[in-house]
Scaffold this motif. Structure first.
Motif, PDB file in Angstrom:
ATOM      1  N   CYS A 233       0.833  -1.207   0.000  1.00 48.61           N
ATOM      2  CA  CYS A 233       0.000   0.000   0.000  1.00 48.61           C
ATOM      3  C   CYS A 233       0.868   1.259   0.000  1.00 48.61           C
ATOM      4  CB  CYS A 233      -0.925   0.014   1.211  1.00 48.61           C
ATOM      5  SG  CYS A 233      -2.219  -1.233   1.172  1.00 48.61           S
ATOM      6  N   LEU A 234       1.937   1.242   0.772  1.00 60.53           N
ATOM      7  CA  LEU A 234       2.831   2.403   0.827  1.00 60.53           C
ATOM      8  C   LEU A 234       3.516   2.644  -0.514  1.00 60.53           C
ATOM      9  CD1 LEU A 234       4.362   1.967   4.385  1.00 60.53           C
ATOM     10  CD2 LEU A 234       2.656   3.655   3.644  1.00 60.53           C
ATOM     11  N   LYS A 235       3.807   1.577  -1.245  1.00 64.55           N
ATOM     12  CA  LYS A 235       4.373   1.735  -2.590  1.00 64.55           C
ATOM     13  C   LYS A 235       3.385   2.468  -3.494  1.00 64.55           C
ATOM     14  CE  LYS A 235       7.176  -2.468  -2.420  1.00 64.55           C
ATOM     15  NZ  LYS A 235       7.299  -3.849  -2.930  1.00 64.55           N
ATOM     16  N   VAL A 236       2.121   2.092  -3.415  1.00 63.81           N
ATOM     17  CA  VAL A 236       1.081   2.736  -4.224  1.00 63.81           C
ATOM     18  C   VAL A 236       0.949   4.207  -3.828  1.00 63.81           C
ATOM     19  CG1 VAL A 236      -1.420   2.822  -4.623  1.00 63.81           C
ATOM     20  CG2 VAL A 236      -0.222   0.637  -4.699  1.00 63.81           C
ATOM     21  N   ILE A 237       0.887   4.467  -2.528  1.00 64.58           N
ATOM     22  CA  ILE A 237       0.715   5.841  -2.038  1.00 64.58           C
ATOM     23  C   ILE A 237       1.903   6.706  -2.444  1.00 64.58           C
ATOM     24  CG2 ILE A 237       0.613   7.250   0.068  1.00 64.58           C
ATOM     25  CD1 ILE A 237      -1.037   4.903   1.307  1.00 64.58           C
ATOM     26  N   GLY A 238       3.103   6.179  -2.319  1.00 66.93           N
ATOM     27  CA  GLY A 238       4.299   6.939  -2.665  1.00 66.93           C
ATOM     28  C   GLY A 238       4.401   7.284  -4.136  1.00 66.93           C
ATOM     29  N   ASN A 239       3.801   6.466  -4.996  1.00 70.59           N
ATOM     30  CA  ASN A 239       3.859   6.701  -6.441  1.00 70.59           C
ATOM     31  C   ASN A 239       2.645   7.440  -6.990  1.00 70.59           C
ATOM     32  OD1 ASN A 239       6.344   5.415  -6.723  1.00 70.59           O
ATOM     33  ND2 ASN A 239       5.377   3.415  -6.921  1.00 70.59           N
ATOM     34  N   ALA A 240       1.642   7.679  -6.159  1.00 71.57           N
ATOM     35  CA  ALA A 240       0.405   8.313  -6.623  1.00 71.57           C
ATOM     36  C   ALA A 240       0.593   9.809  -6.835  1.00 71.57           C
ATOM     37  CB  ALA A 240      -0.716   8.069  -5.619  1.00 71.57           C
ATOM     38  N   SER A 241      -0.114  10.340  -7.827  1.00 70.60           N
ATOM     39  CA  SER A 241      -0.015  11.765  -8.145  1.00 70.60           C
ATOM     40  C   SER A 241      -0.902  12.626  -7.249  1.00 70.60           C
ATOM     41  CB  SER A 241      -0.376  11.992  -9.614  1.00 70.60           C
ATOM     42  OG  SER A 241      -1.694  11.529  -9.855  1.00 70.60           O
ATOM     43  N   SER A 242      -1.942  12.025  -6.678  1.00 68.15           N
ATOM     44  CA  SER A 242      -2.841  12.757  -5.782  1.00 68.15           C
ATOM     45  C   SER A 242      -3.466  11.775  -4.802  1.00 68.15           C
ATOM     46  CB  SER A 242      -3.945  13.457  -6.584  1.00 68.15           C
ATOM     47  OG  SER A 242      -4.823  12.487  -7.145  1.00 68.15           O
ATOM     48  N   ARG A 243      -4.103  12.314  -3.784  1.00 63.71           N
ATOM     49  CA  ARG A 243      -4.752  11.443  -2.787  1.00 63.71           C
ATOM     50  C   ARG A 243      -5.899  10.666  -3.436  1.00 63.71           C
ATOM     51  NH1 ARG A 243      -8.214  10.638   1.511  1.00 63.71           N
ATOM     52  NH2 ARG A 243      -7.191  10.042   3.459  1.00 63.71           N
ATOM     53  N   ASN A 244      -6.638  11.303  -4.324  1.00 66.29           N
ATOM     54  CA  ASN A 244      -7.735  10.606  -5.014  1.00 66.29           C
ATOM     55  C   ASN A 244      -7.211   9.459  -5.875  1.00 66.29           C
ATOM     56  OD1 ASN A 244      -9.747  12.161  -3.888  1.00 66.29           O
ATOM     57  ND2 ASN A 244      -9.816  13.615  -5.583  1.00 66.29           N
TER      58      ASN A 244
ATOM     59  N   ALA B 125       8.292   2.054   2.342  1.00 64.93           N
ATOM     60  CA  ALA B 125       7.846   1.346   1.131  1.00 64.93           C
ATOM     61  C   ALA B 125       8.953   0.500   0.507  1.00 64.93           C
ATOM     62  CB  ALA B 125       7.298   2.339   0.111  1.00 64.93           C
ATOM     63  N   LYS B 126      10.198   0.855   0.752  1.00 63.77           N
ATOM     64  CA  LYS B 126      11.312   0.122   0.153  1.00 63.77           C
ATOM     65  C   LYS B 126      11.849  -0.974   1.064  1.00 63.77           C
ATOM     66  CE  LYS B 126      12.609   3.926  -2.779  1.00 63.77           C
ATOM     67  NZ  LYS B 126      13.555   4.939  -3.122  1.00 63.77           N
ATOM     68  N   ARG B 127      11.339  -1.066   2.269  1.00 67.56           N
ATOM     69  CA  ARG B 127      11.805  -2.086   3.210  1.00 67.56           C
ATOM     70  C   ARG B 127      11.134  -3.420   2.903  1.00 67.56           C
ATOM     71  NH1 ARG B 127      15.686  -1.030   6.691  1.00 67.56           N
ATOM     72  NH2 ARG B 127      15.054  -2.954   7.665  1.00 67.56           N
TER      73      ARG B 127
END
Length: 184
Positions: A86-97, A172-174
């Motif tokens: 999930c953190l990988k997705v959040i870190g790569n997302a362009s916006s919260r939506n 996210a990288k751990r």
């Protein structure tokens, strides 16, 4: 063996050797309500398994081994690995939506369960005994993943913030237990 953080929750119900714990959820699935027996007795707030996984995440993530003391610890292991995804997705997302939509899709996407050749933790989890149990496990884990993704988003990217928290996304990288769910 280092001191690790283990689940204090217990359940009489199991799917394979995973505890079928109830949790607060906004999503449809086999879990409808939180039962008191699945909450920590000493916690007046009533933390469920997802709350425990999030609470212990930053401590457990640094360990390369984990002693399983109960079936609920298997839930903690799975959720810890899923939180990283999930953190990988959040870190790569362009916006919260965009992160919200991607996490929703990640929660519903096809994933391996114990017994599947692609499941990275087959040595810790037992294969479902029947196809009915496999369907029940997949349904339970799907609902668990959806709710966990929503709660990770609330922690890592609070409403109103323009960017996600670097104090969450840095994990996210751990790799926990030197394993990745490799969802993507």
């Amino acid at each position: 063996m280092p001191s690790l953080y283990h689940s204090t929750l217990e359940s009489r119900q199991k799917i394979g050797n995973i505890s079928k714990l109830t949790f607060r959820t906004k999503f449809n699935g086999p879990i409808r309500t939180v039962e008191d027996e699945h909450l920590r007795k000493e916690d007046p707030v009533g933390a469920d398994i997802i709350d425990e996984a999030l609470y212990f995440f930053k401590s457990n993530i640094f360990f390369s081994s984990y002693e399983i003391k109960s079936e609920a610890d298997r839930n903690i292991i799975y959720l810890t690995l899923y939180i990283i995804e999930c953190l990988k997705v959040i870190g790569n997302a362009s916006s919260r939506n965009a992160a919200t939509q991607e996490l929703f899709q990640l929660g519903l996407s096809k994933f391996a369960i114990p017994g599947d050749s692609a499941f990275p933790l087959n040595n810790l989890y037992s294969k479902p005994a029947s196809s009915k149990e496999a369907d029940e496990m997949r349904s339970y884990l799907t609902q668990l993943r959806q709710e966990c993704g929503l709660r990770v988003l609330e922690q890592a990217w609070p409403t109103g913030d323009k960017t996600p928290s670097k104090w969450w996304c840095c994990f996210a990288k751990r790799k926990f237990l030197n394993i990745s769910l490799a969802e993507r």
